[in-house]
Design a protein around this motif. Structure first.
Motif, PDB file in Angstrom:
ATOM      1  N   PHE A 194      36.187  42.904  33.786  1.00  0.00           N
ATOM      2  CA  PHE A 194      35.775  43.276  35.134  1.00  0.00           C
ATOM      3  C   PHE A 194      35.463  44.763  35.178  1.00  0.00           C
ATOM      4  CE2 PHE A 194      40.218  44.363  35.154  1.00  0.00           C
ATOM      5  CZ  PHE A 194      40.321  45.470  35.989  1.00  0.00           C
ATOM      6  N   ILE A 196      34.062  40.751  38.817  1.00  0.00           N
ATOM      7  CA  ILE A 196      34.112  40.045  37.539  1.00  0.00           C
ATOM      8  C   ILE A 196      32.803  40.261  36.787  1.00  0.00           C
ATOM      9  CG2 ILE A 196      34.484  37.811  36.411  1.00  0.00           C
ATOM     10  CD1 ILE A 196      36.913  38.977  38.059  1.00  0.00           C
ATOM     11  N   ALA A 246      38.002  44.853  42.108  1.00  0.00           N
ATOM     12  CA  ALA A 246      37.527  44.280  40.851  1.00  0.00           C
ATOM     13  C   ALA A 246      36.338  43.353  41.081  1.00  0.00           C
ATOM     14  CB  ALA A 246      38.649  43.517  40.162  1.00  0.00           C
ATOM     15  N   LEU A 294      44.724  40.954  35.752  1.00  0.00           N
ATOM     16  CA  LEU A 294      43.336  40.962  35.277  1.00  0.00           C
ATOM     17  C   LEU A 294      43.192  41.443  33.837  1.00  0.00           C
ATOM     18  CD1 LEU A 294      41.557  42.281  38.504  1.00  0.00           C
ATOM     19  CD2 LEU A 294      41.703  39.929  37.664  1.00  0.00           C
ATOM     20  N   SER A 304      33.283  37.604  43.736  1.00  0.00           N
ATOM     21  CA  SER A 304      32.418  37.439  42.559  1.00  0.00           C
ATOM     22  C   SER A 304      32.128  35.956  42.375  1.00  0.00           C
ATOM     23  CB  SER A 304      33.114  37.978  41.302  1.00  0.00           C
ATOM     24  OG  SER A 304      33.427  39.340  41.418  1.00  0.00           O
ATOM     25  N   SER A 336      39.043  39.495  45.127  1.00  0.00           N
ATOM     26  CA  SER A 336      39.956  40.515  44.607  1.00  0.00           C
ATOM     27  C   SER A 336      40.110  41.636  45.618  1.00  0.00           C
ATOM     28  CB  SER A 336      39.432  41.075  43.282  1.00  0.00           C
ATOM     29  OG  SER A 336      38.229  41.781  43.509  1.00  0.00           O
TER      30      SER A 336
END
Length: 183
Positions: A117, A128, A126, A112, A88, A40
């Motif tokens: 998140f 997760i 971000a 999202l 993540s 992200s």
């Protein structure tokens, strides 16, 4: 009979591989099990994220990661411009998030909104929630490789969100599908 004699000998590529050879390469490459992650970034106050399975630890000292992204994808363009990203590592229970972020044509707005998140402490990208591990990364190099970009970066923050249990499993990509390790 030697082993080489028993194997099909159609592995030498011409200057430009044929469609059949590309398909065979894709099939054989799927025999490699790899962890599934979400990359992200934030660009112009908008979240960008995608599912990836082509990433690796380059170095422990200093901590360095590499991720391979399709060069013409929105996420590749956003990561290249933003200069930072988060990775993540997903649990098997996060398969729905992996499917959503791997789907072609996902919306740019609200990407999202259906995924739990939080913002990473160093980059604000971000992370997760419930991930096995997360890494926030500042890009140090980008290399072109065929249809992909290899993005290398130094880790500036890391941690874990998943509480360990006996049944905890990473999400694995193998044979063209998502799988879990059996406890």
């Amino acid at each position: 009979m030697e082993l080489a004699d028993s194997l099909e000998v159609n592995r030498v590529f011409p200057q430009v591989p044929t469609r059949d050879q590309i398909d065979e390469y894709r099939r054989l490459s799927a025999e490699h099990a790899s962890g599934v992650a979400v990359i992200s970034t934030v660009l112009r106050n908008r979240d960008h994220a995608a599912t990836v399975s082509a990433y690796l630890s380059v170095s422990y000292d200093p901590p360095t990661l590499l991720v391979s992204l399709y060069a013409e994808s929105r996420i590749a363009l956003a990561v290249a411009e933003s200069k930072s990203w988060a990775l993540s590592l997903l649990t098997a229970e996060q398969k729905a998030a992996a499917n959503w972020l791997a789907s072609p044509g996902t919306p740019i707005e609200g990407l999202l909104s259906q995924i739990d998140f939080r913002r990473g402490p160093a980059t604000g990208n971000a992370v997760i929630a419930g991930a096995l591990a997360f890494f926030e990364v500042e890009t140090t190099a980008i290399h072109e490789a065929a249809t992909h970009m290899l993005v290398v970066g130094k880790v500036v923050s890391m941690g874990e969100d998943a509480s360990w249990t006996r049944d905890l499993s990473p999400l694995i990509h193998y044979g063209g599908d998502y799988r879990r390790l059996r406890p």
